[in-house]
Design a protein around this motif. Structure first.
Motif, PDB file in Angstrom:
ATOM      1  N   SER A  94     -41.963  21.630 -18.462  1.00 18.85           N
ATOM      2  CA  SER A  94     -40.460  21.482 -18.242  1.00 18.85           C
ATOM      3  C   SER A  94     -40.072  20.703 -17.082  1.00 18.85           C
ATOM      4  O   SER A  94     -39.385  19.554 -17.275  1.00 18.85           O
ATOM      5  CB  SER A  94     -39.843  22.840 -18.028  1.00 18.85           C
TER       6      SER A  94
ATOM      7  N   ILE B 170     -43.315  26.967 -23.554  1.00 21.02           N
ATOM      8  CA  ILE B 170     -43.143  25.552 -23.256  1.00 21.02           C
ATOM      9  C   ILE B 170     -44.034  24.631 -22.930  1.00 21.02           C
ATOM     10  O   ILE B 170     -44.853  24.810 -22.010  1.00 21.02           O
ATOM     11  CB  ILE B 170     -41.966  25.922 -22.464  1.00 21.02           C
TER      12      ILE B 170
ATOM     13  N   LEU C 281     -38.291  17.583 -25.973  1.00 16.29           N
ATOM     14  CA  LEU C 281     -37.067  18.441 -26.230  1.00 16.29           C
ATOM     15  C   LEU C 281     -36.946  18.813 -27.473  1.00 16.29           C
ATOM     16  O   LEU C 281     -36.926  18.003 -28.564  1.00 16.29           O
ATOM     17  CB  LEU C 281     -35.912  17.915 -25.661  1.00 16.29           C
TER      18      LEU C 281
ATOM     19  N   HIS D 232     -36.810  28.043 -23.112  1.00 22.13           N
ATOM     20  CA  HIS D 232     -35.728  27.614 -22.188  1.00 22.13           C
ATOM     21  C   HIS D 232     -35.935  28.618 -20.966  1.00 22.13           C
ATOM     22  O   HIS D 232     -36.119  29.859 -20.965  1.00 22.13           O
ATOM     23  CB  HIS D 232     -34.419  27.624 -22.598  1.00 22.13           C
TER      24      HIS D 232
ATOM     25  N   ARG E   1     -36.167  21.844 -18.638  1.00 21.89           N
ATOM     26  CA  ARG E   1     -35.480  22.739 -19.705  1.00 21.89           C
ATOM     27  C   ARG E   1     -34.628  24.076 -19.094  1.00 21.89           C
ATOM     28  O   ARG E   1     -34.466  25.150 -19.413  1.00 21.89           O
ATOM     29  CB  ARG E   1     -36.740  23.420 -20.293  1.00 21.89           C
TER      30      ARG E   1
ATOM     31  N   SER F 182     -43.483  27.569 -18.648  1.00 23.25           N
ATOM     32  CA  SER F 182     -43.487  26.288 -19.200  1.00 23.25           C
ATOM     33  C   SER F 182     -44.993  25.689 -18.642  1.00 23.25           C
ATOM     34  O   SER F 182     -45.178  24.417 -18.372  1.00 23.25           O
ATOM     35  CB  SER F 182     -42.478  25.619 -18.372  1.00 23.25           C
TER      36      SER F 182
END
Lengths: 153, 222, 745
Positions: free
Chosen positions: C423, C420, C375, C392, C427, C69
């Protein structure tokens, strides 16, 4: 409606008030400009319109006319990076990287007209772009490196 | 694509352009009988508009930092410098750092999204330095507005044209009364603002603290 | 075909397996619980094999299962393998791999037990083993808790070493030379005569021989990569707009979805009229989903606009509607009934507090995560299962959650993890995943990309825990004598685990994280945690419990030291008990030139706090300008045992400090009418570039364990700033966000 993006002309049939961001991303598949906030708070969607940095989430496609749009994809490529992109790599600016397309586009437009920015100039030019990871110290350094590189070029 | 300082360079026209324009406004008479007292009352209403956040926040001084009137945060309703370290520069359009137009795009479409930067049909900009209203008394602002040296070279008719032209291009004055997206508009309407301007002009542009004149000044009779 | 030559190495089993066209190296996991799955030999079929290195004639593939992330673990995992495998960082394809129980995170489990990271006592160690096994059986392939580096540090190097030595063994067989005479370099085995055999050419033969599993890991002195500045493998793509995030993925015939969910989180949709939305251009369907409605359209913006146009009537929130009620619930939780546990009780504070005492109350608000990539998830579901594209941190749970929504087995859910765009804890949640699954289940066969608008993201975020602390302390003879620290917060662990169908057994260590185990020996010190009844749903927010307890503890500690008339650094050095922490304090003193004169109107503040096993000390320098506080400079010293990449380390530390400072200054979530009042970044801004101080970073390597650095720089930032502001102005800030009490420039 016609749009000229990165030197290519596209024809598209969308509402005039659709923000350029969504025409680029969902209609043309140009995903370098990112959706972050939709209200010009983050700058992740920044593109150049006739050379000026513009938040594409704010720009209705119907108001662009025949102006030339440049996205991060048109600024440089992994094989032939723009000086600003190279500086971003040299300083390892990105963490998640999601804001960096916008940061780079903002910096590139700024340096185009201000080749020798002071620290204060950079703080004024780059503070409308949000980075949640907090890469600001590296952004500052990379803008300076890019400026020096562009000067030398 | 940028029209630099459009407002500053607009000059009063002899021919009443608004007659053909699409501003949707009713043009009031500039030669109506208006007493100085009624003129001053009109001025008070003009002053209320000028110093409303929708207007004065961009009529700032040499510091060239636009203002925000917050709707949220620690002290809602407080006036603070524009966020993001925004600086208009000597250009008054941010050209030295980040253009106003980077976020405040030029568009006549309505402002509907809360929190989004407002836009208008003119390129977003700070008012010229000689139009600074922040930190000034009503009398000082009034003296500025009636002085062609400090109002963009406008006489009374020019001030009226300034408003009607703004309506035609969906400019900043028009936006001030219809800012959209939950922002509080300037008091009154563009029409009432035009009417007040006309009444003030017809009364001879009286300002607070003026010695009460025996007759109307000459500007209004041109 | 898997061969399970297994050894007990550290806490994992490594081995190899033949794969189509080549060989794979990785770890084995017991597929059934056993007495001691870490050390027992496993029979064929009892072990699941998962590769970290795959070599075929076509090329080298590395599998880096931890989600990235932005913290750079994708690159870090690559480097750990490459260090031993002797390849360049750009010589392999790197994939997130398919979710698999073999990727269970042993290090994450270590932080789930209520023992200090430095506690190596028997009870602590046995608890960690129990928790680790539970995670392993559960198959938690988790990324979080700054655990990726500790988790992978040994495993990946071991996989790389085994692959290298096995390839050498294959080359030895082919050339007839003894393996000891062979060297490896740049993805090739080199013979004494200089002949270079690419690994790819040896892959098929390597699959035919037993893996070489007894190779010792290289001495750090031999490292080419680890500990030296590396170019992140994702950096060029992230600097050219060419890295696809989850939100950038597009599939043929994909439709775009937006949702409108009750902003009173968990409340019901009572009534709606979709006529206007359904008539809008591009809208394909308006569908019911949990708590609200989804709009499916042919373009994200059209879906957003139509979702806005839905006319809806929302039911009430299952928590108090107004913010004042939330604070009241926190304030009312300092009672014997709400006592979660007494975590520490040194000396006798009650007796010590019979004389003159200093008291203070601290507050920390709810704060939103708001990573810049909103998201989102793409899901296609049909009778055969589902396919998911999203970023995720808990891939196996994604499979479970999607399976439950579309009505299939979790094995029928294919998950493609993605890079990502931030986060900060969000996440780890499943909101967007389950909503996308509900939509996809109603439109079988159609790939649905659900994107939260930023406003929906704010409305549906599960913020950081709200909490308060009440401290009482005393000083004697210029020294801090006693301190009773009571902390009451809602439990984000209970809230978060509840949404996963799990419950927390035992007290929640996060409420007092870092505070109860502070490395200071006061004559009298008591730390108690109080659990506030569940209010608004909350979740893990970068540094979790320590983000609040760090402010509570290090803010009041500064007050006590000030009351004693002592120096903040000297007094901490006098009281500190652990050598690693002492060295961190000494380093920050030296870096910041502590004690030097800063001049009028300026001040410096110190805080040291440990989270995730990493002690971090920060000194913040501020100037009190006419327009407000300016943060000039921050010094940071942190001990992670081993700095894997000094450049990425510095970047993460700077980012953590900026995260901690920015949110302490200006961010909170407040509720009115049951809804979060903040809807976008203009109301929860965090730090911007012009406010960013210079941040000087030093990584120390005295700790005995390698640790992660994603979160630990966050907790000391807010108290160090508050302490600096006190030093500069005499104003003591005890409530975040600080901008309610003082201006910043």
């Amino acid at each position: 409606m016609e749009l000229s993006v990165n030197g290519t002309s596209y024809s598209l049939d969308v509402e005039e008030d659709m923000p350029l961001l969504w025409a680029l991303r969902d209609e043309l598949g140009i995903t370098g400009p990112k959706y972050g906030c939709g209200i010009a708070q983050c700058g992740a969607c920044t593109v150049h319109i006739d050379g000026q940095a513009v938040r594409s989430c704010q720009m209705p496609v119907g108001d662009i006319g025949n102006a030339e749009i440049t996205t991060i994809e048109g600024l440089g490529t992994p094989e032939a990076m723009h000086a600003v992109q190279q500086a971003w790599v040299d300083h390892q600016v990105a963490q998640c990287g999601y804001c960096q397309s916008g940061q780079i586009m903002q910096a590139a437009a700024f340096l185009e007209t201000h080749p020798e920015p002071s620290d204060e100039d950079i703080d004024r030019a780059m503070s409308s772009n949000l980075c949640r990871c907090g890469t600001y110290p590296r952004i500052r350094a990379a803008v300076k490196t890019a400026a020096a590189k562009l000067q030398g070029a | 694509m940028r029209i630099l300082l459009a407002a500053a360079t607009a000059m009063a026209c002899a021919a009443p352009l608004w007659a053909e324009g699409d501003h949707g406004l009713t043009i009031p008479s500039l030669t109506a009988e208006v007493t100085p007292e009624a003129g001053l009352e009109a001025w008070d209403r003009l002053h209320e508009v000028f110093t409303h956040p929708r207007c004065i926040n961009c009529h700032v001084g040499e510091e060239a930092v636009p203002l925000w009137t917050t709707t949220h945060g620690a002290n809602p309703g407080e006036t603070r410098p524009h966020g993001m370290n925004i600086h208009g520069g000597d250009s008054r359009v941010g050209a030295e750092y980040i253009d106003c137009g980077t976020c405040h795009v030029t568009s006549t479409r309505p402002n509907t999204t809360p929190g989004a930067p407002p836009h208008a049909g003119l390129d977003w900009q700070l008012a010229p330095l000689e139009f600074q209203w922040t930190g000034k008394t009503p009398a000082e602002i009034c003296a500025q507005v009636r002085d062609p040296e400090r109002n963009g070279g406008r006489d009374g008719a020019g001030l009226i044209e300034h408003i009607t032209h703004d309506a035609e291009v969906a400019g900043f004055i028009t936006w001030g009364f219809t800012p959209g997206a939950g922002r509080e508009p300037a008091p009154g309407s563009l029409q009432s603002h035009l009417d007040d301007t006309a009444a003030w002009v017809a009364a001879g542009m009286p300002c607070p603290g003026d010695p009460l004149p025996a007759s109307a000044p000459t500007e209004a009779s041109e | 075909m898997g061969r399970t030559r297994t050894i007990a190495r550290r806490s994992f089993l490594i081995g190899s397996a033949a794969v189509l066209g080549g060989v794979a190296f990785g770890t084995y996991l017991a597929v059934k619980p056993s007495e001691n799955p870490l050390t027992e030999s496993l029979a064929e079929g009892e072990a699941a094999f998962n590769p970290f290195v795959k070599i075929t004639e076509q090329g080298i593939t590395l599998i880096a299962p931890h989600a990235d992330s932005g913290q750079g673990v994708h690159s870090m995992q690559t480097a750990l393998i490459a260090e031993e495998l002797d390849i360049a960082l750009d010589q392999a394809e790197v994939s997130f791999g398919a979710p698999d129980p073999a990727y269970y995170n042993t290090a994450m489990a270590n932080d789930a037990v209520p023992f200090a990271a430095f506690d190596e006592g028997l009870a602590a160690r046995s608890m960690r083993v129990v928790a680790s096994s539970a995670f392993k059986i559960l198959g938690v392939q988790g990324t979080g808790g700054s655990s990726s580096t500790p988790d992978q540090y040994d495993k990946l190097r071991a996989a790389g070493a085994m692959a290298r030595e096995t390839l050498k063994a294959a080359a030895a067989r082919r050339t007839g030379l003894p393996a000891e005479q062979l060297k490896t370099e740049n993805g090739r085995v080199i013979t004494p005569t200089g002949e270079a055999i690419p690994y790819t050419a040896l892959a098929a033969e390597a699959a035919q021989i037993p893996p070489v599993t007894d190779t010792p890991l290289r001495d750090p002195a031999e490292w080419r990569l680890i500990g030296k500045p590396m170019q992140r493998t994702d950096i060029v793509a992230k600097s050219t707009g060419t890295l696809p995030y989850g939100i950038d993925i597009s599939l043929p015939d994909m439709l775009h979805a937006a949702v409108r969910i009750n902003p009173r989180q968990g409340g019901e949709l009572l009534d709606f009229d979709a006529a206007k939305a359904e008539a809008m251009r591009g809208v394909k369907a308006v569908l019911p989903v949990t708590g609200g409605l989804a709009v499916v359209a042919d373009n994200t913006w059209r879906a957003f606009k139509a979702a806005e146009a839905l006319e809806v009537t929302w039911g009430p929130a299952p928590y108090p509607a107004e913010q004042a009620e939330h604070w009241e619930a926190v304030a009312n939780s300092f009672t014997p009934e709400r006592l979660n546990t007494t975590w520490r009780d040194d000396g006798d504070v009650d007796t010590a507090h019979q004389g003159e005492v200093i008291t203070a109350e601290y507050r920390a608000p709810y704060v939103a995560h708001q990573p810049l990539e909103p998201l989102g998830a793409i899901i296609r579901a049909d009778a055969n299962g589902a396919e998911v594209w999203s970023g995720h941190q808990l891939p196996r749970f994604v499979q479970m959650q999607v399976a439950a929504k579309v009505g299939c087995e979790m094995e029928q859910v294919t998950f493609h993890n993605q890079f990502i765009g931030g986060s900060f804890g969000h996440r780890l949640e499943f909101d967007v995943i389950t909503l996308a699954a509900e939509i996809a289940a109603q439109l079988p066969g159609v790939p649905i990309k659900l994107t939260f608008s930023r406003e929906e993201d704010f409305a549906q975020d599960y913020p950081r825990q709200i909490g308060m602390a009440r401290s009482t302390g005393s000083v004697k003879d210029g020294r801090v004598e006693s301190w009773a620290l009571d902390i009451a917060t809602v439990s984000s662990s209970v809230s978060q685990m509840g949404r996963m169908g799990l419950s927390l057994s035992g007290p929640d260590a996060q409420i007092v994280a870092g505070a109860w185990n502070m490395p200071f020996a006061l004559p009298h010190l008591r730390v108690r945690g109080y659990i506030v009844p569940e209010l608004a749903p909350t979740s893990s927010w970068r540094s979790v419990g320590a983000s609040t307890s760090g402010f509570f503890a290090e803010g009041f500690f500064d007050e006590l030291i000030h009351a004693a008339g002592a120096d903040p650094l000297e007094e901490r050095l006098r009281l500190v008990t652990r050598p690693v922490h002492r060295q961190v304090l000494e380093a920050i003193g030296e870096m910041s030139n502590w004690g030097s004169d800063l001049g009028a109107g300026r001040g410096r503040g110190l805080a040291m706090f440990e989270s995730f096993g990493v002690p971090v000390a920060e000194v913040v320098e501020v100037t009190d300008t006419p327009a407000g506080i300016r943060i000039d400079k921050v010094f940071v010293a942190a001990d992670v045992g081993r700095v894997v990449d000094p450049v990425n380390f510095e970047n993460l530390v700077q980012g953590g400090v900026i995260w901690g400072l920015g949110h302490a200054i200006n961010s909170e979530i407040t509720y009115a009418d049951g809804k979060a009042e903040q809807s976008n970044y203009h109301m929860a801004e965090g730090m911007r570039l012009y406010q960013t101080p210079q941040i000087e970073v030093r990584g120390l390597e005295n700790g005995s364990h390698v640790r992660g650095i994603g979160e630990p720089p966050v907790p000391p930032a807010a108290p160090a700033l508050a302490n600096a502001i006190f030093a500069a102005t005499g104003t003591r800030l005890r409530e975040m966000p600080f901008y309610k009490h003082i201006n910043f420039v």
